[in-house]
Structure formats: structure tokens, C-alpha cells
Enzyme design. Structure first.
Site, mmCIF file in Angstrom:
data_model
loop_
_atom_site.group_PDB
_atom_site.id
_atom_site.type_symbol
_atom_site.label_atom_id
_atom_site.label_comp_id
_atom_site.label_asym_id
_atom_site.label_seq_id
_atom_site.Cartn_x
_atom_site.Cartn_y
_atom_site.Cartn_z
ATOM 1 N N PRO A 1 -55.857 73.614 48.886
ATOM 2 C CA PRO A 1 -54.578 74.298 48.710
ATOM 3 C C PRO A 1 -53.544 73.379 48.054
ATOM 4 C CG PRO A 1 -54.768 73.497 50.962
ATOM 5 C CD PRO A 1 -56.081 73.190 50.286
ATOM 6 N N GLY A 2 -52.701 73.972 47.229
ATOM 7 C CA GLY A 2 -51.562 73.232 46.679
ATOM 8 C C GLY A 2 -50.286 73.907 47.155
ATOM 9 N N ARG B 1 -41.062 79.805 36.782
ATOM 10 C CA ARG B 1 -41.934 80.838 37.367
ATOM 11 C C ARG B 1 -41.425 82.268 37.165
ATOM 12 N NH1 ARG B 1 -42.981 81.263 42.115
ATOM 13 N NH2 ARG B 1 -45.133 81.957 41.856
ATOM 14 N N CYS C 1 -30.805 78.528 27.149
ATOM 15 C CA CYS C 1 -30.524 79.444 26.055
ATOM 16 C C CYS C 1 -31.677 80.405 25.806
ATOM 17 C CB CYS C 1 -30.197 78.652 24.801
ATOM 18 S SG CYS C 1 -28.733 77.667 25.061
HETATM 19 C C1 LIG Z 1 -54.330 74.939 41.039
HETATM 20 C C2 LIG Z 1 -55.637 74.751 41.695
HETATM 21 C C3 LIG Z 1 -55.731 74.758 43.086
HETATM 22 C C4 LIG Z 1 -54.542 74.995 43.975
HETATM 23 O O1 LIG Z 1 -54.033 76.277 43.889
HETATM 24 P P1 LIG Z 1 -52.880 76.721 44.889
HETATM 25 O O2 LIG Z 1 -52.608 78.107 44.584
HETATM 26 O O3 LIG Z 1 -51.715 75.849 44.632
HETATM 27 O O4 LIG Z 1 -53.416 76.548 46.273
HETATM 28 C C5 LIG Z 1 -56.955 74.527 43.647
HETATM 29 N N1 LIG Z 1 -58.050 74.295 42.886
HETATM 30 C C6 LIG Z 1 -58.000 74.290 41.552
HETATM 31 C C7 LIG Z 1 -59.218 74.012 40.772
HETATM 32 C C8 LIG Z 1 -56.796 74.527 40.903
HETATM 33 O O5 LIG Z 1 -56.755 74.514 39.574
#
Ligand SMILES: *Cc1c(COP(=O)(O)O)cnc(C)c1O
Length: 444
Positions: free
Chosen positions: A303-304, A342, A373
Site C-alpha cells: 500500500p502507498g 489530482r 494559469c
Molecule cells: C502505485 C503502486 C502501488 C501503491 O498503490 P496505492 O494505491 O498507493 O496503494 C503498489 N504497487 C505498485 C506496483 C504500484 O505501482
């Protein structure tokens, strides 16, 4: 102790876990008064709450260990890459994913253990791969036939055998924005199982002397508010793994179903709990292994957004307010698409909170516009706010992921300051850019 009546923060579930309405009736995060932070560091400023980051790390490791003991969590650092954050991630026992030499440099600057790093990306360069091998990186996730040959050659020059994962594409649509969908057939990412490319990749990688294929990876996209796509994709990829075992004695030691776990941006659309993602994914892995008599692999999720998204809050100062009678009221702030692309890129929605009267009822519908702009530079369309005036401070919760890392210097704007708060203390972890920074790369 005298009883204290605390005003409840509306939309608290979108904010960091320490967010509250303080004794002054103002928004506070990590025990710090947000208006005071804006005064001290200027705006726009991104405030990250350390307690929330640690909480989310523990939620993930706890939930996945409970459902699947042989599991690991690797933070996808593209959501927000910063050395101070990397230290927190390491202290919480997570691994980390990088997608460029630059993100690898952040990991190195934090002294992040190489064995716990994984290198992703659909077009890693020769130099980046070399840097990763020199650092002794734990895993490289191969994304293309070109990369099989390139990495095998570089590893050969360095006389080593690199542990690699293969990224496969399961042709599954996770029902998120097309621009953040990565696991469908028409995607630049991964080896398609459907077309036979994945099978060919398993053969080629297994025959590469300097590559040690330890498992399979997929990532469906982000943010995924539904659980079903994970189940479908896990089943499909494990079917593929079983077929590869029968045909080539391929051993799936590690399995990585990616990231993509969602966070709440608006109250009307909240994600499943992390425990539910864990239950769903673990059950699918077990069911797939049972069905095919496969030994259970070790599991990694990456997860990110879900680690840092809720921890970050963006704070802006209101400038001009333009009322077009019967049409719309534009409230312009001192940031916008330069620090948060975003809404312009994906049509993402945000919630807006007044910093010095966070509990006040919304009385007017306005559109929060940025200062860049572009007419598309709108942070939040048609949001209800309390009475608002120039000089007021507005907070956008759920700004911790994919805002600052995607920031640009469009209009030669300085990218914002970033502050980490914890237990009443605020630490600057990235200073605001200066004009000198902006000119530093110009060759006169
Ligand atoms: C971006 C990415 C993630 C993380 O995605 P999230 O939505 O931020 O959890 C995990 N694995 C891969 C390969 C990614 O490119």
C-alpha cells in the site's frame, strides 16, 4: 479532573487520527494548532501526522499477520517519498517499494535496509538498475521482456544472481478511474496472462542465468473501494502459477497482489477497513492454493495511499473571492494544481474545512480555485463552507498521498513546505522552495 466538553470535528474520519477541535475552537493536528503552523511555516503547507502514519503501518501489519502469518507490508514510496518518512516506515518494520533511481536515493539517504527494498516500474533504465544492484536491493519486479534481458546482462557484469518477481497483468478491471487502472489487458504494465506473454516471461526469466525468479506480482490500480477485484485477480494469477508449476516446475515462493487500498476523501464514499482487505486477500490466496495443491507462498502487499493519505493535510490561505451572481462563487487559494494535480488529472474530490472554525456549519456553496494559469485548476468544486473571507485558512484532509510527489513548478511556483507533527511538536521535513532553488538549474 474537571470535565472538558470537546467540540467534535466534522469529517473526523477523513483527517489524521489526532485531529481535533482544540480549546480555542480551531483545528489541531498532532497536538499542534494548525493556524499557528501556517503562521510559522507559511502556506501552502502540507502537515503530516506521525501518529497516523504509525497507526496505519500497524493496522496493515497487524491485519495481514492475523489473517496470513507469513506476510509482509511494503510501503509504496511513490505516494510520498521523503527520508524522514522512510525512517518512520523502517521503524514500523515495513519494507519499501521504489520506482526510480530518485526514490532509491531517498531510501539510501534514510539508510533504508537494501534487503527490504523492491524496485518496480515499466521502464527502469540501465543506470537505475545498476544502482539498485550496487545497493544490494532485495527484489526487482520485472515488467517487460526488454528488462529480462537488460537486468540479466547487468547482473552478469556484476557477477551476481538477482532475486526477481514477475509482474503479470490479470486483465481485471477494478472499477476505478481509467487513468489509475493498471491490471487490464490494455495497459503498459506487466506481462499479460491472457495473451500468453506471462508464460513466455516465466520461461525466459527461468532460463536467465543471473535472475532468480521467486514469485509473481500484480497491481490492479488505485484507489480500490471494492474487494471483489482482488479475489478475482488472486484466483486467476494462482491458476496461472499452478499451470506454470505443471509445465515448467515453476515455484511460487512469494506472491504480491499489489496495493491500491482506498482512503476516504469525502464522507459519502468511505473505504472498507484494512482488516477487510486483509481477510479478503488472505482467503483468496488460501483458496487458490488449496484448489491447486500449491504450497502457500509468503505474501507481500504494497500500500502507498492507505499508509500516508489520511496522515497529510494541505493548508491554504484564501485570497480573492469572485462572486458571479446566479452562477458560481470562486474562492481562490495560494496553491492548487502545482501542489495537488489530482482534481485536474482525475477529477478527484476533496473535503474543505475552515481552519479557525472547523466545526462551523456550511452556509454557502463555493468552488475552491487554485492560483495557476489553467481554468481546470480547481481543488474542490461546489463545496459548502462557513462564512469565508480573504486571509482565512482552509484545510484539505486526505492530502498525504500523490499530492506533493506529483507537485510541479508550473508558473515557476515554489513547491510547498512539509511539516511532520507529533505530540505537540512540529518538524520541518522539507522546506519551501526559494527563487534560488527555481533558478539553480538554469544555465546562464
Ligand atoms: C502505485 C503502486 C502501488 C501503491 O498503490 P496505492 O494505491 O498507493 O496503494 C503498489 N504497487 C505498485 C506496483 C504500484 O505501482
Amino acid at each position: 479532573m474537571p470535565a472538558r466538553t470537546q467540540t467534535k470535528l466534522p469529517a473526523a474520519g477523513l483527517f489524521p487520527i489526532t485531529a481535533e477541535v482544540n480549546a480555542k475552537g480551531r483545528l489541531a493536528i498532532g497536538g499542534c494548532d494548525v493556524a499557528d503552523l501556517a503562521g510559522k511555516f507559511g502556506t501552502p503547507v502540507y502537515i503530516y501526522d506521525e501518529a497516523t502514519i504509525r497507526h496505519m503501518c500497524r493496522e496493515f501489519t497487524g491485519a495481514f499477520k492475523k489473517e496470513y502469518p507469513d506476510s509482509r507490508v511494503s510501503y509504496s514510496s511513490k505516494a510520498f517519498a521523503n527520508p524522514a518518512l522512510a525512517k518512520v516506515i523502517e521503524e514500523e518494520g515495513l519494507g519499501m517499494d521504489v520506482v526510480t533511481g530518485g526514490e532509491l536515493a531517498v531510501a539510501k539517504a534514510a539508510g533504508f535496509p537494501a534487503a527490504h527494498l523492491n524496485f518496480h516500474g515499466n521502464n527502469k533504465g540501465r543506470q537505475e538498475l545498476g544502482e539498485a544492484l550496487d545497493y544490494g536491493i532485495g527484489r526487482i519486479t520485472i515488467d517487460s521482456f526488454h528488462e529480462i534481458g537488460l537486468l540479466n546482462a547487468i547482473a552478469g557484469e556484476k557477477k551476481l544472481r538477482q532475486d526477481v518477481m514477475l509482474r503479470v497483468s490479470p486483465s481485471i478491471d477494478p472499477h476505478t478511474h481509467l487513468l489509475t487502472t493498471t491490471g487490464i489487458l490494455d495497459s503498459k504494465f506487466g506481462f499479460s496472462i491472457e495473451t500468453g506473454a506471462a508464460e513466455e516471461a516465466v520461461k525466459q526469466a527461468a532460463a536467465s542465468e543471473h535472475l532468480n525468479v521467486i514469485g509473481l506480482h500484480f497491481h490492479l490500480g488505485s484507489p480500490l473501494f471494492e474487494l471483489e477485484p482482488y479475489t478475482q485477480a488472486v484466483a486467476y494469477v494462482l491458476d496461472f502459477a499452478a499451470k506454470m508449476r505443471r509445465k515448467y516446475r515453476f515455484q511460487l515462493k512469494e506472491f504480491n497482489p499489489g496495493g491500491g487500498m482506498a482512503i476516504g476523501y469525502i464522507r459519502e464514499k468511505m473505504p472498507p477497513a484494512i482488516a477487510e482487505y486483509a481477510r479478503e486477500i488472505a482467503a483468496a490466496v488460501r483458496a487458490g492454493c488449496d484448489a491447486h495443491g500449491l504450497p502457500e507462498p509468503s505474501l507481500t502487499v504494497e500500500p502507498g495511499r492507505a499508509i500516508v493519505g489520511r496522515a497529510g493535510v494541505a493548508v491554504y490561505t484564501v485570497g480573492g473571492i469572485k462572486d458571479i451572481p446566479g452562477v458560481r462563487t470562486y474562492v481562490s487559494v495560494d496553491g492548487g494544481m502545482g501542489d495537488n494535480i489530482r482534481p485536474a488529472l482525475y477529477g478527484s474530490k476533496y473535503t474543505v474545512t475552515h481552519v479557525t472554525k472547523p466545526a462551523a456549519r456550511g452556509v454557502k456553496t463555493v468552488t475552491i480555485a487554485g492560483k495557476f494559469c489553467e481554468s481546470g485548476d480547481v481543488l474542490a468544486r461546489d463545496v459548502k463552507v462557513p462564512a469565508i473571507a480573504s486571509g482565512d485558512l482552509l484545510a484539505l484532509p486526505a492530502s498525504g498521498a500523490y499530492c506533493v510527489p506529483m507537485a510541479s513548478n508550473y508558473n515557476m511556483a515554489s513547491r510547498p513546505a512539509i511539516v511532520l507533527v507529533n505530540k505537540g511538536k512540529a518538524r520541518l521535513i522539507r522546506r519551501r522552495e526559494t527563487y534560488a532553488d527555481l533558478l539553480a538549474t538554469a544555465v546562464m
